[in-house]
Design a protein around this motif. Structure first.
Motif, PDB file in Angstrom:
ATOM      1  N   VAL A  80       0.831  -1.207   0.000  1.00  5.43           N
ATOM      2  CA  VAL A  80       0.000   0.000   0.000  1.00  5.43           C
ATOM      3  C   VAL A  80       0.865   1.256   0.000  1.00  5.43           C
ATOM      4  O   VAL A  80       1.809   1.380   0.789  1.00  5.43           O
ATOM      5  N   THR A  81       0.517   2.200  -0.888  1.00  3.05           N
ATOM      6  CA  THR A  81       1.100   3.535  -0.895  1.00  3.05           C
ATOM      7  C   THR A  81      -0.008   4.537  -0.591  1.00  3.05           C
ATOM      8  O   THR A  81      -1.011   4.586  -1.321  1.00  3.05           O
ATOM      9  N   HIS A  82       0.142   5.304   0.478  1.00  2.00           N
ATOM     10  CA  HIS A  82      -0.878   6.280   0.846  1.00  2.00           C
ATOM     11  C   HIS A  82      -0.483   7.656   0.341  1.00  2.00           C
ATOM     12  O   HIS A  82       0.647   8.100   0.532  1.00  2.00           O
ATOM     13  N   ILE A  83      -1.440   8.334  -0.301  1.00  2.00           N
ATOM     14  CA  ILE A  83      -1.260   9.696  -0.798  1.00  2.00           C
ATOM     15  C   ILE A  83      -2.195  10.583   0.026  1.00  2.00           C
ATOM     16  O   ILE A  83      -3.400  10.326   0.079  1.00  2.00           O
ATOM     17  N   GLY A  84      -1.669  11.601   0.682  1.00  2.00           N
ATOM     18  CA  GLY A  84      -2.540  12.403   1.525  1.00  2.00           C
ATOM     19  C   GLY A  84      -1.841  13.627   2.074  1.00  2.00           C
ATOM     20  O   GLY A  84      -0.743  13.993   1.642  1.00  2.00           O
ATOM     21  N   ALA A  85      -2.492  14.249   3.060  1.00  2.00           N
ATOM     22  CA  ALA A  85      -1.952  15.470   3.665  1.00  2.00           C
ATOM     23  C   ALA A  85      -2.364  15.557   5.129  1.00  2.00           C
ATOM     24  O   ALA A  85      -3.479  15.162   5.495  1.00  2.00           O
ATOM     25  N   ILE A  86      -1.447  16.070   5.933  1.00  2.00           N
ATOM     26  CA  ILE A  86      -1.702  16.310   7.352  1.00  2.00           C
ATOM     27  C   ILE A  86      -1.231  17.716   7.698  1.00  2.00           C
ATOM     28  O   ILE A  86      -0.500  18.342   6.926  1.00  2.00           O
ATOM     29  N   GLY A  87      -1.642  18.201   8.865  1.00  2.00           N
ATOM     30  CA  GLY A  87      -1.100  19.438   9.385  1.00  2.00           C
ATOM     31  C   GLY A  87       0.154  19.164  10.203  1.00  2.00           C
ATOM     32  O   GLY A  87       0.555  18.002  10.404  1.00  2.00           O
ATOM     33  N   GLU A  88       0.762  20.226  10.706  1.00  2.00           N
ATOM     34  CA  GLU A  88       1.970  20.056  11.514  1.00  2.00           C
ATOM     35  C   GLU A  88       1.696  19.311  12.806  1.00  2.00           C
ATOM     36  O   GLU A  88       2.624  18.809  13.449  1.00  2.00           O
ATOM     37  N   ASP A  89       0.417  19.209  13.184  1.00  2.00           N
ATOM     38  CA  ASP A  89       0.046  18.500  14.408  1.00  2.00           C
ATOM     39  C   ASP A  89      -0.163  17.012  14.191  1.00  2.00           C
ATOM     40  O   ASP A  89      -0.467  16.285  15.133  1.00  2.00           O
ATOM     41  N   GLY A  90       0.011  16.508  12.952  1.00  2.00           N
ATOM     42  CA  GLY A  90      -0.403  15.134  12.656  1.00  2.00           C
ATOM     43  C   GLY A  90       0.707  14.153  12.379  1.00  2.00           C
ATOM     44  O   GLY A  90       0.459  13.066  11.827  1.00  2.00           O
ATOM     45  N   GLY A  91       1.946  14.491  12.780  1.00  2.00           N
ATOM     46  CA  GLY A  91       3.058  13.601  12.473  1.00  2.00           C
ATOM     47  C   GLY A  91       2.877  12.177  12.973  1.00  2.00           C
ATOM     48  O   GLY A  91       3.279  11.208  12.321  1.00  2.00           O
ATOM     49  N   TRP A  92       2.261  12.030  14.138  1.00  2.00           N
ATOM     50  CA  TRP A  92       2.093  10.688  14.713  1.00  2.00           C
ATOM     51  C   TRP A  92       1.182   9.812  13.853  1.00  2.00           C
ATOM     52  O   TRP A  92       1.328   8.580  13.849  1.00  2.00           O
ATOM     53  N   THR A  93       0.260  10.434  13.093  1.00  2.00           N
ATOM     54  CA  THR A  93      -0.627   9.634  12.255  1.00  2.00           C
ATOM     55  C   THR A  93       0.158   8.961  11.133  1.00  2.00           C
ATOM     56  O   THR A  93      -0.112   7.802  10.778  1.00  2.00           O
ATOM     57  N   VAL A  94       1.130   9.679  10.583  1.00  2.00           N
ATOM     58  CA  VAL A  94       1.968   9.115   9.533  1.00  2.00           C
ATOM     59  C   VAL A  94       2.850   8.007  10.098  1.00  2.00           C
ATOM     60  O   VAL A  94       3.054   6.960   9.464  1.00  2.00           O
ATOM     61  N   GLU A  95       3.366   8.210  11.300  1.00  2.00           N
ATOM     62  CA  GLU A  95       4.150   7.159  11.940  1.00  2.00           C
ATOM     63  C   GLU A  95       3.317   5.903  12.149  1.00  2.00           C
ATOM     64  O   GLU A  95       3.808   4.777  11.969  1.00  2.00           O
ATOM     65  N   ARG A  96       2.054   6.084  12.504  1.00  2.00           N
ATOM     66  CA  ARG A  96       1.176   4.938  12.706  1.00  2.00           C
ATOM     67  C   ARG A  96       0.943   4.180  11.395  1.00  2.00           C
ATOM     68  O   ARG A  96       0.971   2.954  11.359  1.00  2.00           O
ATOM     69  N   LEU A  97       0.700   4.927  10.312  1.00  2.00           N
ATOM     70  CA  LEU A  97       0.531   4.285   9.001  1.00  2.00           C
ATOM     71  C   LEU A  97       1.802   3.537   8.603  1.00  2.00           C
ATOM     72  O   LEU A  97       1.749   2.383   8.150  1.00  2.00           O
ATOM     73  N   ASN A  98       2.943   4.185   8.768  1.00  2.00           N
ATOM     74  CA  ASN A  98       4.213   3.559   8.419  1.00  2.00           C
ATOM     75  C   ASN A  98       4.464   2.308   9.247  1.00  2.00           C
ATOM     76  O   ASN A  98       5.064   1.334   8.771  1.00  2.00           O
ATOM     77  N   GLY A  99       3.980   2.315  10.476  1.00  2.00           N
ATOM     78  CA  GLY A  99       4.139   1.145  11.330  1.00  2.00           C
ATOM     79  C   GLY A  99       3.414  -0.082  10.820  1.00  2.00           C
ATOM     80  O   GLY A  99       3.736  -1.214  11.202  1.00  2.00           O
ATOM     81  N   HIS A 100       2.419   0.129   9.955  1.00  2.00           N
ATOM     82  CA  HIS A 100       1.709  -0.992   9.331  1.00  2.00           C
ATOM     83  C   HIS A 100       2.326  -1.378   7.991  1.00  2.00           C
ATOM     84  O   HIS A 100       1.747  -2.170   7.245  1.00  2.00           O
ATOM     85  N   GLY A 101       3.503  -0.823   7.690  1.00  2.00           N
ATOM     86  CA  GLY A 101       4.187  -1.160   6.445  1.00  2.00           C
ATOM     87  C   GLY A 101       3.704  -0.377   5.243  1.00  2.00           C
ATOM     88  O   GLY A 101       3.988  -0.757   4.099  1.00  2.00           O
TER      89      GLY A 101
END
Length: 287
Positions: A54-75
């Motif tokens: 899976v490749t995710h394409i999206g956008a977060i604010g400066e407050d959302g870094g942990w969400t990307v880490e969570r996605l990356n944690g699922h590979g």
């Protein structure tokens, strides 16, 4: 093969309440928790746990870094998730004892997608790959058109539902996913739904897969005790996308997705409740 997902990323705030609040009513929540959500993120996690690349394409604010880490944690490949000036999207979710919910959504950074970023992400897309989309981001038509030009499969889950959004997407779709009410509304508006493949989810009545010129395929839902139904549809769609990307036949893909969703609703949360492939296969073996 790869599932590319132009998808929303939200922070979900859950409030367990004795009943869904009525108009003008103030009630006390019995419990509060937060986690990763958004239809896009949920579907990416479900697809990744089902075995897809899976490749995710999206956008977060400066407050959302942990969400990307969570996605990356699922590979999940998150190299095409941008940080923008707009705050990360979030949802306020009330959940009653029967697992039913209400949701208030702030769209935030999800509406700040970029044509350049989408094009860069899809540059490696091939005809056997899948693009997954939902109606929670900007630039849906641009992405779908670009993917179809590459011969990719384009799967659109039309939620939150809008007749106008679906109508704009229809010329570019390989598959449209609707719930039963949405299918009725779209049929009433357009007269017929002209798309190569159509999946209609029917809650406790299961789901059907309709292919132009072929008999519909229907699978039943599995009977479980629901704890929280938030994200059940996302679990289903992400699981279907992973299954068809992996070459599964329609009936097998629907059955796997039905089992994954049954497990997911028996747990609290959205992305955090998505089951791993081994869990789903074990569930299917038991049932």
């Amino acid at each position: 093969m790869t599932v590319f997902n132009l998808g929303s990323i939200n922070v979900d705030y859950f409030y367990e309440v004795p009943h869904i609040p009525a108009e003008g009513e103030t009630i006390a929540a019995k419990m509060h928790r937060s986690g990763l959500g958004g239809k896009g993120a949920n579907q990416s996690v479900a697809a990744a746990l089902a075995g897809a690349n899976v490749t995710h394409i999206g956008a977060i604010g400066e407050d959302g870094g942990w969400t990307v880490e969570r996605l990356n944690g699922h590979g999940i490949d998150v190299s095409h998730v941008a940080t923008v000036a707009t705050p990360t999207a979030h949802a306020v979710i009330t959940v009653d004892p029967a697992g039913e919910n209400t949701i208030v959504l702030f769209t935030g950074a999800n509406m700040e997608q970029s044509e350049d970023r989408i094009s860069a992400a899809l540059a490696s897309g091939k005809p056997n790959d899948t693009l997954l989309l939902q109606n929670e981001t900007s630039h849906q038509v641009f992405a779908a058109r670009g993917a179809r030009e590459k011969g990719m499969r384009v799967v659109y889950s039309a939620a939150p539902f809008s007749v106008d959004a679906v109508t704009a997407m229809l010329p570019h779709l390989s598959m449209l996913v609707l719930n039963e009410v949405e299918a009725e509304q779209l049929t009433a508006a357009l007269g017929e739904i002209n798309v190569p493949d159509l999946i209609v989810t029917r809650g406790s009545k299961g789901a059907s897969w309709e292919t132009a010129g072929a008999d519909p395929i229907t699978v039943p839902a599995f009977s479980v005790t629901a704890v929280d139904t938030t994200g059940a549809g996302d679990c289903f769609i992400g699981s279907v996308a992973a299954s068809i990307d992996g070459g599964e036949a329609p009936e097998a893909a629907l059955r796997y997705a039905a089992a994954a969703s049954a497990i997911q609703v028996s747990r609290p949360g959205t992305s955090d409740a998505m089951p791993k492939r081994a869990e789903v296969l074990a569930f299917l073996n038991r049932t």
